[in-house]
Enzyme design. Structure first.
Site, short mmCIF file in Angstrom:
data_model
loop_
_atom_site.label_atom_id
_atom_site.label_comp_id
_atom_site.label_asym_id
_atom_site.label_seq_id
_atom_site.Cartn_x
_atom_site.Cartn_y
_atom_site.Cartn_z
N GLU A 2 -11.84 2.41 17.39
CA GLU A 2 -12.78 2.12 16.30
C GLU A 2 -13.62 0.86 16.48
O GLU A 2 -14.75 0.81 15.99
CB GLU A 2 -12.07 2.08 14.95
CG GLU A 2 -11.18 0.86 14.74
CD GLU A 2 -10.53 0.86 13.36
OE1 GLU A 2 -9.94 1.87 12.98
OE2 GLU A 2 -10.63 -0.17 12.68
N HIS A 39 -12.91 3.17 8.52
CA HIS A 39 -12.12 2.00 8.07
C HIS A 39 -12.65 1.46 6.74
O HIS A 39 -13.01 0.29 6.62
CB HIS A 39 -12.13 0.91 9.14
CG HIS A 39 -10.93 0.01 9.05
ND1 HIS A 39 -10.30 -0.53 10.12
CD2 HIS A 39 -10.21 -0.43 7.96
CE1 HIS A 39 -9.28 -1.27 9.74
NE2 HIS A 39 -9.21 -1.23 8.43
N ASP A 86 -8.59 7.07 8.62
CA ASP A 86 -9.54 6.01 8.28
C ASP A 86 -9.60 5.00 9.41
O ASP A 86 -10.50 4.17 9.46
CB ASP A 86 -9.09 5.33 6.97
CG ASP A 86 -10.14 4.36 6.44
OD1 ASP A 86 -11.34 4.71 6.46
OD2 ASP A 86 -9.77 3.25 6.01
N SER A 110 -3.69 2.89 8.13
CA SER A 110 -3.11 1.59 8.46
C SER A 110 -3.79 0.96 9.67
O SER A 110 -4.69 0.12 9.50
CB SER A 110 -1.62 1.73 8.67
OG SER A 110 -1.03 0.46 8.72
N ARG A 111 -3.42 1.37 10.87
CA ARG A 111 -4.08 0.87 12.09
C ARG A 111 -4.10 2.00 13.11
O ARG A 111 -3.12 2.74 13.25
CB ARG A 111 -3.32 -0.33 12.68
CG ARG A 111 -3.57 -1.63 11.95
CD ARG A 111 -4.99 -2.17 12.14
NE ARG A 111 -5.21 -3.40 11.42
CZ ARG A 111 -5.66 -3.50 10.18
NH1 ARG A 111 -5.95 -2.41 9.50
NH2 ARG A 111 -5.85 -4.68 9.61
N ILE A 137 0.83 -1.21 0.00
CA ILE A 137 0.00 0.00 0.00
C ILE A 137 0.87 1.26 0.00
O ILE A 137 0.59 2.22 -0.73
CB ILE A 137 -0.97 -0.01 1.21
CG1 ILE A 137 -1.91 -1.22 1.09
CG2 ILE A 137 -1.77 1.28 1.27
CD1 ILE A 137 -2.77 -1.47 2.33
#
Ligand code: NAD
Length: 329
Positions: free
Chosen positions: A262, A294, A257, A232-233, A156
């Site tokens: 989350e 996400h 995102d 990513s995270r 990515i």
């Protein structure tokens, strides 16, 4: 082979069901409930379960799956930081994942976040619909000629690097394992990346080493007016420190995102709920922060590829074949 799909939405069922005729011997059942301690027992009578990034596959859940005689966990995603690999290995439960489906889907979403947050598209859309054609509050900055810093130049990160290069940006990167094929990208140390970048995009996995990579200290090293994007995270960013940095006007824009809290709300319609006190609510209150749910992976191409690789993984398991998509402790 019977597979129970947890935490499914209509689009999951649609993309998997379309491919099922190509996989004789596989039966699928889709349920909306996500997997956690209370729902793990539903897997009784199934050979495998299929779960997504927001599943709880900790020790207790895997033990419960073992009691149900589940032998395979199919992750319909790349990440597996939510899976207790040691416990799965102890009970000889195999974990197969989808290492790559469409890196461009996530990278294009990262750039969409940059552009939206930088040029205030979300506000411009609402303003024009209300016949407010004034430009105040909408000023952005050019990306052309600026420096993009890519943290993690895997699949990515490379796709994002190519997009930034296409925008006429100078691209620098940091990776534990540099990729020599990216001739337009200059590898630098992480500190130098923080110091030089006008845009920082995070694409490394969440590990003990990368947990809270973005914190008070790293934020202090960044340029004033930097744009930060995380697809990513959530755990890569220490949210409280990010909030302080935003309050100190460190960031021109922030696009997220993924975020630490989350799993409590992602993929759920919470529009009728009063949200509990959360740092998420604080982030949403800032005018230069753009948050999505996400959804970086969420394109037709990516969903088709996820369904195909997941069913190929199930078929390999059924036929006793080794799989390059196996994750081990
Ligand atoms: P990848 O494995 O191809 O690339 C990850 C890169 O990070 C590798 O080059 C690796 O060497 C590097 N890396 C590892 N440790 C590092 C460290 N400490 N510092 C810097 N770099 C390090 O993975 P990918 O397919 O490019 O995915 C990247 C991340 O994107 C995944 O870990 C996942 O968390 C996330 N992701 C998000 C979505 C979404 O919908 N938002 C979808 C898919 C993946």
């Amino acid at each position: 082979m019977k597979i129970l799909f947890y935490g499914t939405k209509s689009y999951d069922e649609q993309f998997f069901t379309k491919l099922l005729p190509q996989y004789p011997g596989i039966e699928m059942k889709f349920i909306e409930a996500n997997i956690h301690e209370e729902t793990a027992a539903l897997a009784k009578g199934y050979d495998a379960i299929c779960a997504f990034v927001n599943a709880d596959l900790g020790k207790d859940v895997i033990e419960a799956l073992h009691h149900c005689q589940v032998r395979l966990i199919l992750m319909r995603c790349a990440g597996y930081n939510n899976v207790d690999l040691e416990t799965a290995a102890k009970y000889q439960i195999k974990i197969l994942r989808v290492p790559s489906y469409s890196p461009e889907a996530v990278a294009e979403h990262a750039m969409a976040l940059v552009l939206t947050a930088n040029r205030h598209m979300h506000k411009a859309y609402i303003k024009c619909r209300e016949n407010n054609f004034a430009l105040n509050g909408l000023m952005g900055v050019n990306l052309y000629g600026k420096t993009a810093g890519i943290v993690g130049t895997g699949k990515i990160g490379q796709a994002m690097a190519r997009i930034c290069h296409g925008f006429g940006m100078k691209v620098i990167g940091y990776d534990a394992y540099p990729n020599q094929n990216l001739d337009f990208l200059e590898y630098v140390s992480l500190d130098e990346l923080f110091e030089r970048s006008d845009l920082i995009s995070l694409h490394c996995p969440l590990t003990d080493e990368t947990h809270h990579l973005i914190n008070e200290e790293s934020i202090r090293k960044m340029k004033d007016g930097v744009i930060l994007v995380n697809t990513s995270r959530g755990g890569l960013i220490k949210t409280d420190d990010l909030v302080d940095g935003i309050r100190d006007h460190k960031f021109f824009a922030v696009g997220l995102d993924v975020y630490e809290e989350e799993t409590d709300f992602v993929y759920e319609d919470m529009s009728e709920r009063i949200m509990p006190h959360s740092t998420m609510a604080r982030l949403l209150s800032f005018p230069n922060v753009m948050i999505t749910s996400h959804q970086g992976f969420f394109t037709e191409e990516a969903l088709s590829a996820i369904a195909k690789t997941t069913l190929d993984n199930a078929k390999d398991f059924m036929e006793g074949k080794e799989s390059p998509n196996e994750v081990t402790a």
